[in-house]
Write a protein that holds these residues in place. Structure first.
Motif: not given
Lengths: 722, 216
Positions: B196-213
């Motif tokens: 689950y590490a890559p999935v969790a990592g990808a999810g985290l990045i996605f959330v961060f992007l959403i927040w950023w944008m």
């Protein structure tokens, strides 16, 4: 226990440089019977031994940690002190550990617990193999043996009542005797087996009988024995098959086989041919005459040693009896060879000598199923062992029975540099006493170390060095030959003198300097000269090989005290004795002996009376100008011509001189550590030349046939050392 | 034939006396002496007072009486009843002669070795199974049925051993299995993380992007 060096060099190179031998002479028993020289016994079976090197606790260990542990003096390991050292569990009180015998005496005997026993203690077993062929009966051997055994039955150690005896008579067939125990009628029965190829025991029981139980039957048998074979005319002697049969009889338990023979074994296995052709007494053949003719004697000896059987040989013969082959059996089974050349019971001196010696031999409190091991401080290793025993594995000496009249020597090698101020050597003998107790006799010796060559020389023990070289020379003579043995002895002396001169003398001595040696070794040249001129090693073609073999055996086993006397006889002047000689001393009650003289004919006066004693034979030398009064006092005869020469007994007369001389002679015959009873020969200076020649061979400081005089020998040494 | 006899004190196994064997060779008998020692080691106060143990062509018979063990090695064909009568006789005579000294603590091994003479005498009397005296003794007693327990020596020696081995095996098995369970858990956990590490990592990045944008 005696070491040749009393200050040990710390390194092997120093030892090699000094050229001195480092050896230990071990004699665990000094008397024939225990009560004459008792040893402290630790009876509570608490034996403390080092965990690593298995040394027994001894007076030279150190206690550390307030006495809770002890440090081994051999390997430096700390060990625990057993609680029984301080607390006596039986009486529930404290004891002082320093009152324990093993911490106070360097010779102690431990009572062995069951871990030291492979099987229950062995009983004492004697099997007598008596030769009853015509020569034996004619010389009176059978009758004298039977009578002596009968008289000595009470002296055979039998405290635990388990001693057993068996008798087998041998001529061309084997005669077994079955003695039924009471309450059966104790009439012994004789069973004859003539099959010599596969000797078997005719009946399974009653051949080996307990002495205490079947005493009557044994006495009946011994009384009848001489008559049974009185008319035997057979000249066959099947001693080889008899030995195998006796081994079968006692091989499962062990014990002693005593062989009494008056002829050469000439039937069956172990057959010997007379090979002493006079022509072959030349140098080359001499060496092979000292080796065994038949390999049976060596192979059988190994078998015997494995089953704890010892063989003793008593040999009486007026002809060649191949002592060299026969003595192999006692040599490897820790027995002894006793040789009586030309023995005849008709001469009372011969009969008395054999009866006395045989009786002492039977009453000797020997130990059984024994092993000896010598341990030493780290860095010191036992190299070679000399003596009558079998070396089982590299340092364990096996003795099926341990006699009390022999000594052994061990050559010691230094492997590593020693850092301690003193080294220790420990010899332990695990044995079963003749009373059925398993014991361990432990002897410990501590010697200081030094790095100084002068100290090593100053502490060397010349007596121990001579004893060690006597055993080495005897062994060398048997393995390489007589000239090599003599060269070994002389070569060593030259080496010692040269080394002393080179290393220890100040440098301003020229080539013609006098011979120098340190004070404690100054008798060494004399002792070594005595050794090479001894019957065993002498360079001459006139000595029969039987005599030589017997002498070599004695050289290899005699205790140090008797060995010195054997190679350097004692010469006493009897006509000029001081007043107190020959009479009991006021303080000790022992007879005082006259002073000893150097062994040189120059000291022998023409009118004098002298006694030469080497422990095995005694000579009474009468000068040709002896005054008639002297002859009258000693023999009760008017003049010298009437005195008979040869083997005699001195008459005991009322005169003062006769009493004193007889007292001196009987004192010299009393020996606590040896069974030998010397014969007395009377030699007249103008009498039988053969006898006179024999007596004068004991005067070693004189020139003899092919042997140098003491002065010439020293000159020779000086030249070789410079 | 009676081959060898030994008398040993029960409580500390101190040998008191024995017969010196002149029938069997030293090499052959060492195996059986070893077995004798093993039997003696296992005997306690609670053991069967009389027993016979078979071993190959020979049998060990022993008798415990008054804290002393009398043990003998006989041939298999030697009648058991006779062997026990022999041991009884030794018992009577031994206690008669030395009974009072048996309890002392400082007795040395083989202290009563002189008794061996009596052992040899008695043995000779009992050796010949055909004499009438012995036949009578055979018939008179019914020891075989009532008192003697026969065992096989392997059972005696290995019984204790196999039970011990079982307990050892089972405890080691338990320790090993708990170790394996821990290791398996750990591996499972690691595998899960890795999955689950890559999935969790990808999810985290996605959330961060959403927040950023969207949420800055």
């Amino acid at each position: 226990m005696r070491s040749t060096l009393n200050a040990v060099p710390t390194t092997n190179s120093l030892l090699k440089k000094s050229k001195l031998p480092f050896a230990v002479i071990i004699q665990p028993y000094t008397t024939l019977r225990e009560d004459e020289a008792p040893v402290p016994v630790v009876s509570d079976s608490v034996i403390s031994r080092c965990r690593r090197c298995r040394t027994y606790i001894n007076p030279f260990i150190t206690f550390i940690e307030q006495g809770h542990r002890w440090r081994c003096n051999m390997c430096n390991l700390t060990n625990d002190v057993p609680t029984a050292f301080d607390w006596d569990a039986r009486n529930q009180k404290q004891v002082d550990r320093w009152s324990r015998a093993e911490l106070n005496h360097s010779v102690v005997e431990f009572v062995a617990p069951p871990e030291y026993m492979v099987r229950p203690p062995q009983p004492l077993i004697y099997t007598f193999l008596i030769d009853v062929s015509a020569p034996a009966v004619a010389s009176g051997l059978v009758a004298t043996t039977a009578r002596t055994i009968l008289e000595s039955l009470d002296r055979i150690p039998n405290k635990d009542k388990r001693t057993r005896v068996a008798f087998i008579c041998v001529n061309q067939s084997l005669h077994y005797f079955s003695i039924p125990p009471p309450p059966a009628p104790s009439e012994p029965a004789m069973l004859v087996v003539s099959d010599l190829d596969e000797p078997f025991l005719p009946i399974p029981h009653n051949l080996l009988v307990p002495l205490a139980e079947c005493r009557e039957g044994i006495e009946l048998l011994l009384n009848k024995l001489p008559d049974m074979f009185a008319n035997s005319a057979s000249t066959g002697n099947a001693m080889g098959p008899a030995l195998k049969a006796a081994h079968k009889l006692i091989g499962n338990i062990g014990g002693k086989i005593v062989c009494l023979m008056a002829s050469l074994p000439n039937l069956g296995i172990g057959k010997l041919e007379p090979r002493d052709d006079k022509k072959s007494l030349s140098a080359g053949a001499e060496k092979s005459l000292l080796h065994t003719q038949n390999s049976f004697y060596k192979a059988f000896a190994v078998e015997c040693s494995k089953s704890q059987v010892t063989v003793d040989m008593f040999l009486f013969s007026s002809q060649y009896q191949d002592v060299a082959s026969l003595s192999n059996l006692p040599r490897y089974t820790s027995g002894q060879t006793y040789f009586y050349p030309g023995w005849n019971a008709g001469r009372s001196e011969d009969a008395i000598k054999f009866a006395h010696e045989f009786s002492e031999h039977l009453s000797m409190e020997i130990s059984l199923e024994a092993v000896l091991r010598v341990r030493a401080t780290n860095g010191i290793r036992m190299n070679t062992f000399y003596g009558n025993f079998f070396t089982r594995s590299s340092d364990l000496c096996a003795f099926p029975s341990f006699p009390r009249d022999q000594s052994y020597s061990v050559e010691v090698a230094i492997d590593e540099t020693i850092a301690k101020p003193f080294i220790s050597l420990q010899a332990a003998v695990l044995h079963t006493t003749c009373n059925g107790e398993r014991r361990i006799r432990v002897m410990t010796l501590a010697i200081p170390t030094t790095q100084n060559l002068a100290d090593v020389y100053a502490s060397a023990d010349q007596v121990a060095i001579t004893a060690f070289y006597a055993q080495r020379a005897a062994e060398k003579a048997l393995s390489s030959g007589l000239p090599e043995a003599r060269d070994l002895v002389v070569g060593k002396l030259v080496e010692l003198l040269t080394t002393y001169r080179k290393e220890l003398m100040t440098s301003n001595v020229g080539a013609s300097a006098p011979l120098q040696f340190c004070a404690n070794l100054r008798l060494l040249p004399l002792l070594f000269l005595a050794l090479i001129k001894h019957v065993a090693l002498r360079k001459t073609a006139a000595i029969p090989s039987d005599l030589r073999s017997a002498a070599l055996d004695l050289l290899g086993t005699l205790p140090v005290k008797y060995l010195l006397q054997y190679i350097h006889a004692d010469l006493y002047c009897l006509h000029n004795m001081p007043e107190e000689a020959g009479k009991p001393d006021e303080k000790t009650g022992e007879i005082v002996l006259p002073p000893k003289l150097n062994l040189s004919a120059a000291l022998i006066e023409r009118y004098g009376l002298y006694l030469i004693d080497d422990g095995q034979t005694q000579f009474l030398w009468v000068g040709r100008d002896a005054v008639p009064q002297l002859i009258m006092d000693v023999w009760g005869l008017p003049s010298l011509e009437h005195v008979k020469t040869g083997k005699t007994t001195l008459p005991v007369l009322d005169t003062d001189l006769s009493q004193r001389i007889n007292a001196v002679i009987s004192k010299l015959r009393e020996k606590t550590g040896s069974i030998v009873w010397p014969n007395l020969y009377v030699v007249r200076e103008d009498g039988d030349p053969a006898l006179k020649l024999w007596a004068s061979t004991f005067l070693i400081e004189d020139r003899a046939d092919q042997g140098a005089s003491y002065r010439e020998f020293l000159t020779n040494m000086r030249e070789r050392a410079n | 034939m009676i081959l060898s006899t030994s008398i040993v004190r029960l409580r500390d196994k101190l040998p008191l006396t024995a017969s010196t064997d002149d029938t069997l060779n030293q090499n052959d008998i060492s195996k059986y002496t070893g077995e004798q020692k093993d039997i003696l080691r296992k005997l306690t106060d609670a053991s069967e007072p009389r027993a016979s143990i078979e071993s190959g062509p020979y049998t060990h018979h022993y008798l415990i009486s008054n804290g002393v063990v009398y043990i003998t090695l006989c041939e298999k064909s030697y009648p058991r009843k006779l062997a026990f009568t022999y041991l009884d006789e030794l018992d009577k005579e031994f206690v008669n002669s030395y009974g009072h000294r048996l309890d002392s603590d400082d007795l040395r091994a083989f202290a009563f070795i002189t008794f061996e003479n009596y052992i040899q005498k008695t043995r000779r009397v009992y050796e010949d199974t055909r004499t009438s005296v012995n036949l009578d003794k055979l018939n008179a007693e019914l020891q075989d049925v009532t008192r003697v327990m026969t065992k096989n020596i392997e059972d005696l020696l290995y019984r204790g051993d196999s039970l011990d081995r079982m307990t050892n095996l089972s405890s080691s098995l338990r320790a090993e299995s708990s170790k394996y369970r821990k290791a398996a858990k750990k591996i499972n956990f690691d595998a899960m993380i890795r999955q689950y590490a890559p999935v969790a990592g990808a999810g985290l990045i996605f959330v961060f992007l959403i927040w950023w944008m969207f949420l800055r």
